[in-house]
Motif scaffolding. Structure first.
Motif, short mmCIF file in Angstrom:
data_model
loop_
_atom_site.label_atom_id
_atom_site.label_comp_id
_atom_site.label_asym_id
_atom_site.label_seq_id
_atom_site.Cartn_x
_atom_site.Cartn_y
_atom_site.Cartn_z
N MET A 1 0.84 -1.18 0.00
CA MET A 1 0.00 0.00 0.00
C MET A 1 0.88 1.23 0.00
O MET A 1 1.84 1.33 0.75
N LEU A 2 0.56 2.19 -0.82
CA LEU A 2 1.27 3.46 -0.85
C LEU A 2 0.51 4.49 -0.04
O LEU A 2 -0.71 4.51 -0.02
N ALA A 3 1.24 5.36 0.62
CA ALA A 3 0.63 6.45 1.39
C ALA A 3 1.46 7.70 1.16
O ALA A 3 2.65 7.63 0.86
N THR A 4 0.84 8.84 1.29
CA THR A 4 1.51 10.12 1.08
C THR A 4 1.59 10.88 2.39
O THR A 4 0.60 10.93 3.13
N ILE A 5 2.73 11.45 2.68
CA ILE A 5 2.89 12.28 3.88
C ILE A 5 2.28 13.65 3.58
O ILE A 5 2.59 14.26 2.56
N SER A 6 1.40 14.11 4.46
CA SER A 6 0.74 15.41 4.29
C SER A 6 1.12 16.32 5.45
O SER A 6 1.35 15.87 6.56
N LYS A 7 1.16 17.62 5.17
CA LYS A 7 1.44 18.59 6.23
C LYS A 7 0.13 18.91 6.93
O LYS A 7 -0.87 19.22 6.30
N TRP A 8 0.12 18.82 8.27
CA TRP A 8 -1.04 19.14 9.10
C TRP A 8 -0.59 20.11 10.17
O TRP A 8 0.08 19.73 11.12
N GLY A 9 -0.91 21.37 10.02
CA GLY A 9 -0.47 22.39 10.97
C GLY A 9 1.04 22.47 10.99
O GLY A 9 1.67 22.62 9.95
N ASN A 10 1.65 22.34 12.18
CA ASN A 10 3.10 22.36 12.29
C ASN A 10 3.72 20.97 12.17
O ASN A 10 4.93 20.83 12.26
N HIS A 12 3.23 16.65 10.53
CA HIS A 12 2.94 15.88 9.32
C HIS A 12 2.17 14.63 9.71
O HIS A 12 2.26 14.17 10.84
N GLY A 13 1.45 14.06 8.76
CA GLY A 13 0.69 12.85 9.05
C GLY A 13 0.52 11.99 7.82
O GLY A 13 0.74 12.44 6.69
N ILE A 14 0.15 10.76 8.05
CA ILE A 14 -0.14 9.80 6.98
C ILE A 14 -1.54 9.28 7.22
O ILE A 14 -1.88 8.87 8.33
N ARG A 15 -2.36 9.27 6.21
CA ARG A 15 -3.70 8.71 6.32
C ARG A 15 -3.64 7.22 6.03
O ARG A 15 -3.02 6.79 5.07
N LEU A 16 -4.31 6.44 6.88
CA LEU A 16 -4.36 5.00 6.70
C LEU A 16 -5.76 4.61 6.26
O LEU A 16 -6.75 5.11 6.81
N SER A 17 -5.84 3.74 5.29
CA SER A 17 -7.15 3.34 4.76
C SER A 17 -7.93 2.53 5.79
O SER A 17 -7.35 1.94 6.72
N ARG A 18 -9.22 2.50 5.63
CA ARG A 18 -10.08 1.72 6.53
C ARG A 18 -9.70 0.25 6.47
O ARG A 18 -9.66 -0.44 7.49
N LYS A 19 -9.38 -0.24 5.28
CA LYS A 19 -8.99 -1.64 5.10
C LYS A 19 -7.73 -1.95 5.90
O LYS A 19 -7.65 -2.97 6.60
#
Length: 83
Positions: A1-10, A12-19
């Motif tokens: 599974m590929l995931a993208t690092i996103s900037k959240w405020g100060n 960073h985070g990675i969203r994980l799929s429900r699966k």
């Protein structure tokens, strides 16, 4: 599974799929231990809940008429005898 690092405020985070969350038995309130290995790989491990948290999770909504009472275990013998 590929995931993208996103900037959240100060941070960073990675969203994980429900699966993936279901497959790893994770929920939104779980804490993860993040380990960066020598080869720059990243390992995520779920932090076990405390025994008290786990107990409340299992029995917190119990509405029965349970009452605490002392159990009879028989006559005192050996080191259990108090004088």
């Amino acid at each position: 599974m590929l995931a993208t690092i996103s900037k959240w405020g100060n941070g960073h985070g990675i969203r994980l799929s429900r699966k993936l969350m279901a497959e790893a038995h994770l929920s939104a309130a779980d804490q993860l231990d993040v380990v960066v290995n020598a080869d720059k790989s990243i390992l995520l491990r779920r932090v076990p809940k405390t025994k008290a948290d786990r107990f409340l999770e299992l029995f917190g909504s119990y509405q029965g008429d349970w009452k605490c009472s002392e159990a009879e275990t028989g006559k005192d013998v050996g080191n259990e005898v108090l004088e």
